[in-house]
Design a protein around this motif. Structure first.
Motif, short mmCIF file in Angstrom:
data_model
loop_
_atom_site.label_atom_id
_atom_site.label_comp_id
_atom_site.label_asym_id
_atom_site.label_seq_id
_atom_site.Cartn_x
_atom_site.Cartn_y
_atom_site.Cartn_z
N PHE A 1 0.87 -1.49 -0.12
CA PHE A 1 -0.44 -0.18 -0.25
C PHE A 1 1.05 1.74 0.22
O PHE A 1 -0.10 2.53 0.34
CB PHE A 1 -1.28 0.14 1.14
CG PHE A 1 -1.86 -0.95 1.29
CD1 PHE A 1 -2.95 -1.04 0.13
CD2 PHE A 1 -2.29 -2.11 2.05
CE1 PHE A 1 -3.83 -2.00 -0.01
CE2 PHE A 1 -2.98 -3.03 2.27
CZ PHE A 1 -4.18 -2.58 1.06
N THR A 2 2.19 0.50 -0.50
CA THR A 2 3.42 2.24 -0.24
C THR A 2 2.63 2.90 -1.10
O THR A 2 2.54 4.41 -0.89
CB THR A 2 4.70 2.23 -0.88
OG1 THR A 2 5.01 0.69 0.44
CG2 THR A 2 4.89 3.34 -0.60
N PHE A 3 2.35 2.90 -2.67
CA PHE A 3 1.44 4.10 -3.43
C PHE A 3 0.21 5.18 -3.06
O PHE A 3 1.01 6.18 -2.97
CB PHE A 3 0.96 3.79 -4.88
CG PHE A 3 0.52 4.33 -5.84
CD1 PHE A 3 0.69 5.27 -6.49
CD2 PHE A 3 -1.09 3.80 -5.01
CE1 PHE A 3 0.38 5.84 -7.18
CE2 PHE A 3 -1.86 4.64 -6.13
CZ PHE A 3 -0.99 6.03 -6.80
N PHE A 4 -0.53 4.44 -2.13
CA PHE A 4 -1.59 4.84 -1.85
C PHE A 4 -1.24 5.62 -0.27
O PHE A 4 -1.61 7.14 -0.38
CB PHE A 4 -2.85 3.85 -0.60
CG PHE A 4 -2.80 3.00 -2.13
CD1 PHE A 4 -4.33 3.89 -2.43
CD2 PHE A 4 -2.85 1.53 -1.99
CE1 PHE A 4 -4.34 3.40 -3.75
CE2 PHE A 4 -3.48 1.61 -2.64
CZ PHE A 4 -4.54 1.61 -3.99
N ALA A 5 0.35 4.81 0.58
CA ALA A 5 0.90 6.10 1.36
C ALA A 5 1.08 7.54 0.79
O ALA A 5 0.50 8.84 1.50
CB ALA A 5 1.74 5.42 2.25
N TYR A 6 1.47 7.09 -0.38
CA TYR A 6 2.31 8.52 -1.10
C TYR A 6 1.26 9.87 -1.67
O TYR A 6 1.01 10.90 -1.08
CB TYR A 6 3.67 8.40 -1.81
CG TYR A 6 4.71 7.88 -1.18
CD1 TYR A 6 5.58 8.28 -0.52
CD2 TYR A 6 5.22 6.70 -1.60
CE1 TYR A 6 6.70 8.61 -0.28
CE2 TYR A 6 6.41 6.56 -0.71
CZ TYR A 6 6.81 7.27 0.15
OH TYR A 6 8.04 6.49 -0.05
N TYR A 7 0.44 8.68 -2.21
CA TYR A 7 -1.22 9.68 -2.36
C TYR A 7 -1.67 9.96 -1.04
O TYR A 7 -2.28 11.21 -1.52
CB TYR A 7 -1.75 8.72 -3.03
CG TYR A 7 -3.12 8.98 -3.74
CD1 TYR A 7 -3.77 9.45 -4.81
CD2 TYR A 7 -4.59 9.24 -3.33
CE1 TYR A 7 -4.64 10.42 -5.98
CE2 TYR A 7 -5.52 10.05 -3.02
CZ TYR A 7 -5.13 10.46 -4.79
OH TYR A 7 -6.41 11.03 -4.90
N ARG A 8 -1.85 9.86 -0.27
CA ARG A 8 -2.53 10.63 0.86
C ARG A 8 -1.78 12.31 1.18
O ARG A 8 -1.94 12.52 1.72
CB ARG A 8 -2.67 9.54 1.69
CG ARG A 8 -4.27 8.52 1.57
CD ARG A 8 -3.52 7.60 3.42
NE ARG A 8 -4.06 8.44 4.44
CZ ARG A 8 -5.00 8.34 4.80
NH1 ARG A 8 -6.02 8.00 4.00
NH2 ARG A 8 -5.50 9.25 6.03
N ILE A 9 -0.61 11.61 1.28
CA ILE A 9 0.35 12.56 1.74
C ILE A 9 -0.16 13.66 0.43
O ILE A 9 -0.21 15.17 1.07
CB ILE A 9 2.27 12.46 1.96
CG1 ILE A 9 1.90 11.46 3.13
CG2 ILE A 9 2.86 13.81 2.38
CD1 ILE A 9 3.51 10.59 2.94
N GLY A 10 0.45 13.35 -0.11
CA GLY A 10 0.00 14.49 -1.87
C GLY A 10 -1.28 15.14 -1.29
O GLY A 10 -1.28 16.12 -1.59
N PHE A 11 -1.97 13.86 -1.48
CA PHE A 11 -4.08 15.14 -1.70
C PHE A 11 -3.87 15.75 0.18
O PHE A 11 -4.43 16.59 0.05
CB PHE A 11 -4.69 13.44 -1.44
CG PHE A 11 -5.88 14.18 -1.62
CD1 PHE A 11 -6.43 14.35 -2.55
CD2 PHE A 11 -7.20 14.45 -0.55
CE1 PHE A 11 -7.89 14.66 -3.08
CE2 PHE A 11 -8.15 14.54 -1.04
CZ PHE A 11 -8.24 14.61 -2.40
#
Length: 277
Positions: free
Chosen positions: A250-260
């Protein structure tokens, strides 16, 4: 319902379905979509919760064989009884805390900064859990949802309760919480799907009943169309996610969350999006 309104309703339903079961929080995305579409107001808030039922039905359809087996064996099979009890136990923490603190949460936390913080903190939690799992010597303790104990279910339920904080993500809290407590990625994801059934249904019934004065029979087509769009998009998303987790973390979603989360802060500061009403 005119064509423009119908398109807005369909888009909102698609956004709900695509984000409900991913660890990225459907709430923040629905606020963004509603603001961009100029589709806001008290009735829309009820709509956003009600169409979760469409997303929930996608899980019911995807796991209809398992659900039918559980319902058919409630009075005769130990495994079915254990699974049903686990779902109830996991559902209770968020349900009880939601009834007690829903008003305070809506008043104090439904604002850009708390929502952004929840997105960003959640992203770093995902990164930490994934890093921990990669460096763990022993395999996950629970490989299948049928192997979960009552304590496992309660722990996941407590993790899901953190999703009462706007921006946290119900699925993210329950999946990552499950992985923290020893569930395999697949078991945590599937249990989160099943846990969505009573959680989303309960939220819908509560919201519709509480705000029934805002609604009328004329709203049924609007809610139905949004629910249908949520069902279709959620069904596709659930199928995709199950394939995705077989080879990815789920690393991709982690970075997406931080960016969002950073986008929320910037958009609120510059007035690009109305994040609270």
């Amino acid at each position: 319902m005119d064509t423009i309104l119908a398109l807005k309703v369909i888009i909102m339903g698609i956004v709900e379905g695509l984000t409900e079961f991913l660890p990225i929080s459907s709430t923040g995305h629905l606020i963004l979509a509603g603001s961009l579409l100029e589709f806001t107001g008290p009735k829309v808030k009820v709509f956003e919760i009600a169409i979760q039922t469409g997303a929930m039905l996608a899980v019911v359809w995807e796991y209809r064989v398992k659900i039918a087996a559980v319902l058919g064996g409630l009075f005769t099979e130990r495994r079915a009884q254990k699974f049903a009890v686990n779902i109830v136990v996991a559902f209770l923490p968020a349900a009880l805390l939601g009834l007690v603190f829903a008003g305070a949460i809506k008043e104090k936390l439904f604002a850009p900064v708390p929502v952004a913080i929840a997105f960003i903190v959640g992203g770093f939690v995902i990164l930490w859990v994934e890093h921990r799992n990669k460096n763990r010597v022993h395999a996950e303790r629970v490989q299948s949802i049928d192997d979960m104990t009552l304590l496992d279910a309660f722990k996941v339920g407590c993790a899901q309760a953190f999703a009462l904080i706007p921006g946290t993500s119900r699925s993210g809290a329950s999946i990552i919480g499950g992985m923290m407590f020893g569930l395999s990625r697949k078991a945590a994801t599937e249990f989160s799907f099943f846990l969505a059934i009573p959680t989303l249904m309960g939220a819908t019934v509560y919201s519709v009943y509480k705000d029934r004065a805002l609604l009328s029979m004329a709203d049924i087509p609007l809610f139905g169309l949004g629910g249908l769009a949520a069902f279709v998009s959620a069904f596709l998303c659930v199928r995709w996610l199950l394939r995705y987790i077989s080879t990815h973390d789920f690393t991709f979603f982690a970075y997406y969350r931080i960016g969002f989360g950073l986008f929320i802060l910037l958009s609120a500061h510059y007035g690009w999006v109305v994040w609270a009403e």
